[in-house]
Every structure is written in C-alpha cells, then in structure tokens.
Scaffold this motif. Structure first.
Motif, PDB file in Angstrom:
ATOM      1  N   THR A   1      42.489  51.990   5.070  1.00 21.66           N
ATOM      2  CA  THR A   1      42.593  53.361   5.554  1.00 21.66           C
ATOM      3  C   THR A   1      41.948  53.392   6.935  1.00 21.66           C
ATOM      4  OG1 THR A   1      42.472  54.267   3.318  1.00 21.66           O
ATOM      5  CG2 THR A   1      42.016  55.778   5.132  1.00 21.66           C
ATOM      6  N   THR A   2      42.743  53.641   7.958  1.00 23.25           N
ATOM      7  CA  THR A   2      42.241  53.589   9.325  1.00 23.25           C
ATOM      8  C   THR A   2      42.217  54.982   9.952  1.00 23.25           C
ATOM      9  OG1 THR A   2      44.469  53.119  10.192  1.00 23.25           O
ATOM     10  CG2 THR A   2      43.052  51.230   9.685  1.00 23.25           C
ATOM     11  N   PHE A   3      41.248  55.164  10.832  1.00 25.54           N
ATOM     12  CA  PHE A   3      41.107  56.388  11.610  1.00 25.54           C
ATOM     13  C   PHE A   3      41.196  55.986  13.080  1.00 25.54           C
ATOM     14  CE2 PHE A   3      39.131  56.962   7.593  1.00 25.54           C
ATOM     15  CZ  PHE A   3      39.111  58.312   7.286  1.00 25.54           C
ATOM     16  N   ASP A   4      42.261  56.361  13.750  1.00 30.93           N
ATOM     17  CA  ASP A   4      42.473  55.999  15.146  1.00 30.93           C
ATOM     18  C   ASP A   4      42.189  57.215  16.015  1.00 30.93           C
ATOM     19  OD1 ASP A   4      43.334  53.498  14.243  1.00 30.93           O
ATOM     20  OD2 ASP A   4      45.385  54.222  14.001  1.00 30.93           O
ATOM     21  N   VAL A   5      41.290  57.058  16.963  1.00 27.82           N
ATOM     22  CA  VAL A   5      40.833  58.177  17.784  1.00 27.82           C
ATOM     23  C   VAL A   5      41.481  58.086  19.159  1.00 27.82           C
ATOM     24  CG1 VAL A   5      38.828  59.425  18.666  1.00 27.82           C
ATOM     25  CG2 VAL A   5      38.649  58.139  16.521  1.00 27.82           C
ATOM     26  N   VAL A   6      42.138  59.182  19.566  1.00 24.54           N
ATOM     27  CA  VAL A   6      42.911  59.226  20.799  1.00 24.54           C
ATOM     28  C   VAL A   6      42.383  60.375  21.657  1.00 24.54           C
ATOM     29  CG1 VAL A   6      45.240  59.356  21.775  1.00 24.54           C
ATOM     30  CG2 VAL A   6      44.897  58.456  19.449  1.00 24.54           C
ATOM     31  N   ASP A   7      42.111  60.098  22.938  1.00 20.52           N
ATOM     32  CA  ASP A   7      41.545  61.152  23.784  1.00 20.52           C
ATOM     33  C   ASP A   7      42.640  62.031  24.386  1.00 20.52           C
ATOM     34  OD1 ASP A   7      42.592  59.860  26.017  1.00 20.52           O
ATOM     35  OD2 ASP A   7      40.660  59.083  26.718  1.00 20.52           O
ATOM     36  N   GLN A   8      42.231  62.976  25.208  1.00 19.28           N
ATOM     37  CA  GLN A   8      43.148  63.950  25.771  1.00 19.28           C
ATOM     38  C   GLN A   8      44.270  63.295  26.574  1.00 19.28           C
ATOM     39  OE1 GLN A   8      43.144  67.409  25.427  1.00 19.28           O
ATOM     40  NE2 GLN A   8      45.101  67.289  26.508  1.00 19.28           N
ATOM     41  N   ASP A   9      43.950  62.185  27.254  1.00 18.94           N
ATOM     42  CA  ASP A   9      44.921  61.499  28.106  1.00 18.94           C
ATOM     43  C   ASP A   9      45.778  60.491  27.347  1.00 18.94           C
ATOM     44  OD1 ASP A   9      43.984  62.897  30.339  1.00 18.94           O
ATOM     45  OD2 ASP A   9      42.386  61.420  30.663  1.00 18.94           O
TER      46      ASP A   9
ATOM     47  N   GLY B   1      34.530  63.943   5.735  1.00 17.52           N
ATOM     48  CA  GLY B   1      33.232  63.614   6.327  1.00 17.52           C
ATOM     49  C   GLY B   1      33.355  62.811   7.603  1.00 17.52           C
ATOM     50  N   LEU B   2      34.240  61.808   7.620  1.00 11.40           N
ATOM     51  CA  LEU B   2      34.381  60.974   8.808  1.00 11.40           C
ATOM     52  C   LEU B   2      35.019  61.742   9.963  1.00 11.40           C
ATOM     53  CD1 LEU B   2      35.427  57.523   7.289  1.00 11.40           C
ATOM     54  CD2 LEU B   2      33.225  58.160   8.290  1.00 11.40           C
ATOM     55  N   VAL B   3      36.006  62.570   9.659  1.00 12.44           N
ATOM     56  CA  VAL B   3      36.607  63.381  10.722  1.00 12.44           C
ATOM     57  C   VAL B   3      35.576  64.331  11.312  1.00 12.44           C
ATOM     58  CG1 VAL B   3      38.293  65.195  11.218  1.00 12.44           C
ATOM     59  CG2 VAL B   3      38.976  63.190   9.894  1.00 12.44           C
ATOM     60  N   ALA B   4      34.735  64.928  10.464  1.00 10.41           N
ATOM     61  CA  ALA B   4      33.678  65.818  10.957  1.00 10.41           C
ATOM     62  C   ALA B   4      32.710  65.068  11.868  1.00 10.41           C
ATOM     63  CB  ALA B   4      32.931  66.440   9.782  1.00 10.41           C
ATOM     64  N   ARG B   5      32.382  63.847  11.517  1.00 12.98           N
ATOM     65  CA  ARG B   5      31.474  63.048  12.344  1.00 12.98           C
ATOM     66  C   ARG B   5      32.124  62.640  13.662  1.00 12.98           C
ATOM     67  NH1 ARG B   5      26.794  61.060  10.043  1.00 12.98           N
ATOM     68  NH2 ARG B   5      26.496  61.639   7.854  1.00 12.98           N
ATOM     69  N   ILE B   6      33.413  62.335  13.633  1.00 14.83           N
ATOM     70  CA  ILE B   6      34.128  62.004  14.877  1.00 14.83           C
ATOM     71  C   ILE B   6      34.129  63.208  15.813  1.00 14.83           C
ATOM     72  CG2 ILE B   6      36.412  61.488  15.849  1.00 14.83           C
ATOM     73  CD1 ILE B   6      36.939  59.801  13.293  1.00 14.83           C
ATOM     74  N   ARG B   7      34.453  64.377  15.279  1.00 17.01           N
ATOM     75  CA  ARG B   7      34.461  65.588  16.086  1.00 17.01           C
ATOM     76  C   ARG B   7      33.076  65.886  16.649  1.00 17.01           C
ATOM     77  NH1 ARG B   7      38.197  69.103  11.854  1.00 17.01           N
ATOM     78  NH2 ARG B   7      40.225  68.732  12.892  1.00 17.01           N
TER      79      ARG B   7
ATOM     80  N   GLU C   1      30.643  63.698  17.213  1.00 15.17           N
ATOM     81  CA  GLU C   1      30.271  62.676  18.183  1.00 15.17           C
ATOM     82  C   GLU C   1      30.931  62.913  19.530  1.00 15.17           C
ATOM     83  OE1 GLU C   1      30.922  57.915  18.302  1.00 15.17           O
ATOM     84  OE2 GLU C   1      29.757  58.707  16.619  1.00 15.17           O
ATOM     85  N   LEU C   2      32.174  63.384  19.508  1.00  8.27           N
ATOM     86  CA  LEU C   2      32.900  63.627  20.752  1.00  8.27           C
ATOM     87  C   LEU C   2      32.685  65.046  21.273  1.00  8.27           C
ATOM     88  CD1 LEU C   2      36.268  61.787  20.017  1.00  8.27           C
ATOM     89  CD2 LEU C   2      34.307  60.971  21.329  1.00  8.27           C
ATOM     90  N   GLY C   3      32.168  65.920  20.414  1.00 10.23           N
ATOM     91  CA  GLY C   3      31.850  67.273  20.851  1.00 10.23           C
ATOM     92  C   GLY C   3      33.050  68.124  21.183  1.00 10.23           C
ATOM     93  N   GLN C   4      34.142  67.937  20.428  1.00  8.60           N
ATOM     94  CA  GLN C   4      35.334  68.730  20.702  1.00  8.60           C
ATOM     95  C   GLN C   4      36.210  68.798  19.459  1.00  8.60           C
ATOM     96  OE1 GLN C   4      37.989  66.741  23.527  1.00  8.60           O
ATOM     97  NE2 GLN C   4      37.008  64.789  23.052  1.00  8.60           N
ATOM     98  N   PRO C   5      37.036  69.844  19.347  1.00 13.93           N
ATOM     99  CA  PRO C   5      37.991  69.902  18.240  1.00 13.93           C
ATOM    100  C   PRO C   5      39.071  68.840  18.428  1.00 13.93           C
ATOM    101  CG  PRO C   5      38.401  71.676  19.785  1.00 13.93           C
ATOM    102  CD  PRO C   5      37.134  71.015  20.241  1.00 13.93           C
ATOM    103  N   MET C   6      39.595  68.350  17.326  1.00 14.24           N
ATOM    104  CA  MET C   6      40.624  67.309  17.392  1.00 14.24           C
ATOM    105  C   MET C   6      41.661  67.556  16.319  1.00 14.24           C
ATOM    106  SD  MET C   6      38.318  63.911  18.105  1.00 14.24           S
ATOM    107  CE  MET C   6      39.630  63.074  18.982  1.00 14.24           C
TER     108      MET C   6
END
Length: 269
Positions: free
Chosen positions: A134-142, A202-208, A210-215
């Motif tokens: 189960t992977t969580f891939d994080v992609v920024d605004q760009d 829980g992991l999505v909440a921590r990602i948000r 850590e990055l300080g923004q909604p995703m």
C-alpha cells in the motif's frame, strides 16, 4: 492503437487504447516464467472476443515493478505485434521533477500514478495505491513527486497473520458490520479492515500536517472501492490511474524503433 501493459507483483494488466478511449482492459496473474507465446494466446483470444484486430496495434508501452517479467512482455510486443515497446523508467521525460535522493529506485507505478493524477486532478495531492504494497505517493502543486510512504499490502498482512500464528486461519477481506469481533475470524477482519482505514486516515493527516496544506486524496488499486466504504478521506477512486499514466508517458516520449531482426516478414509467394 496502443497496447498498455502494467506489470505488478500480483497481476499484469493489459489494455488497448484507440486514441479516444479504452477498448478493453484485462488482467492475468503475474508469473515471471510465463512466456511471450503464452501471453499471446491469452491476449489474442481477448482481442478477438472484443472485436479488436491485432494488426491495428502499432505501439506499446510497458510499466513493471517485476524485472523478471519484462523479458517475455517485451518479446510479446516484438514477436506478435511487431513493435518495440517503450519501457517506463526514471530516465524518460516525465514532465515533472522526481525529488528523491535516488530517482532510479522509485517504482515505475508510483511515477505513473503521479503523472496521471496530477494531469487529471491537479495538485497538491496524495495517491493511495492498494497493491501488493500500500503506497502513498505525494505530489506537489507543480506535479513533482516529492516522496511518500510504503506500507505492507492488505493481502500480505492477512498472509503474515496466517503464517506466523498457528491458530489464526487465512481469511478473506471484507468490511465488518461492527468493530468488536465476537470470535476469531470477525476479530481478524475488523483488525485488517479498520486497521487499514485508521492507517490511511492517520498517515494522510500526518502528510498534510507536515506539508502544512490541504491535499486531495486519490485512491487506486483493486481494493480501493472496498476501503472507500469505511472512510470519506478519498476525493475519488480511479481504477485506471496507472494505465492512464502509461498512456500519457508514451505520448510524451518518442516511439522506439523496432530492430530489423524483429520487423514483420512479408507473406505470400
């Protein structure tokens, strides 16, 4: 038409796109020893069933996290479709930055999910892929791939419980009606289902945080619809995300040329 092949650890998905939409999407279990001829018998039977002429398939693209399977999949394209497949790798033109210490270590499936998800849904976002892992891939605004999380897959966890604990049976995954199990199997099902829901949230909440923004959160993979029943965290479920990533990658990169040794031989006298 283009043949798109997504070779994962559990299943290999093959699909045909005609330039306007998917003509067919089919799955077969992953077996690194399966030969190109075996793939051809399976694929051509499905193509005939869907009234697709194999001669109309002129290009192919392969994404795989199973290196041992690549040899026979490449031969399938060369020997039976007479085209050289594009192979998804980190050194291709992805159209976004791979912000990892070692980009070559990133699985092709994660980059493909990044490419398709950002183009379709925009960023920033998290793609949760329910595969063997189960992977969580994080992609920024760009659209850059900035990292993520790899956790054991659902079926791996079920198998580990069965193998490591002598009295725990192998179970099928499903959504329990209650959290507290009153016997062994319901307790195991609750632990797997609600445990993964809790992990995802829980992991999505921590990602948000850590990055300080909604995703946005996009789910893909075979078990995504099941786990979506237990949480509202997913904005959408896109079962064809990796396939779409392969199609988009092929559009961004030159079509490889087939070596003379593999070119279609003339028929007739």
């Amino acid at each position: 038409m283009r043949l798109v092949i997504d070779a994962g650890n559990t299943n290999i998905v093959m699909a045909v796109h005609d330039g306007t939409g998917w003509r067919g999407i089919w799955r077969i279990s992953t077996d690194a020893q399966r030969t190109s001829d075996e793939y051809a018998v399976w694929l051509f039977t499905l193509l005939k069933h869907c009234d697709i002429d194999p001669a109309g398939i002129t290009t192919a693209v392969i994404g795989t996290v199973v290196p041992a399977a690549l040899y026979h999949l490449r031969r399938l394209c060369r020997e039976w479709l007479y085209c050289e497949p594009l192979i998804a790798s980190s050194d291709l033109d992805w159209g976004f930055e791979i912000k990892m210490d070692t980009p070559s270590e990133v699985g092709a499936d994660r980059l493909l999910n990044t490419l398709a998800a950002h183009q379709i849904y925009g960023g920033p976002l998290v793609v949760v892929d329910f595969g063997t892992a189960t992977t969580f891939d994080v992609v920024d605004q760009d659209g850059a791939f900035i990292g993520g999380i790899i956790a054991p897959g659902v079926n791996l966890s079920i198998e580990a419980l069965h193998q490591a604990a002598a009295r725990l049976p192998r179970i099928a995954i499903g959504r329990p009606q209650v959290v507290i199990g009153r016997s062994t199997v319901p307790a195991m099902r609750s632990g797997i289902f609600w445990g993964y829901v809790g992990m995802i949230e829980g992991l999505v909440a921590r990602i948000r945080s850590e990055l300080g923004q909604p995703m946005k959160v996009i789910a893909t993979g075979g078990l995504a619809p099941l786990f979506a029943e237990g949480t509202t965290i997913f904005e959408t479920i896109d079962s064809d995300l990796t396939l779409e990533g392969l199609r988009l990658l092929a559009l961004r990169n030159p079509t490889p040329s087939l070596a003379n040794d593999w070119k279609r031989q003339p028929t007739g006298d």
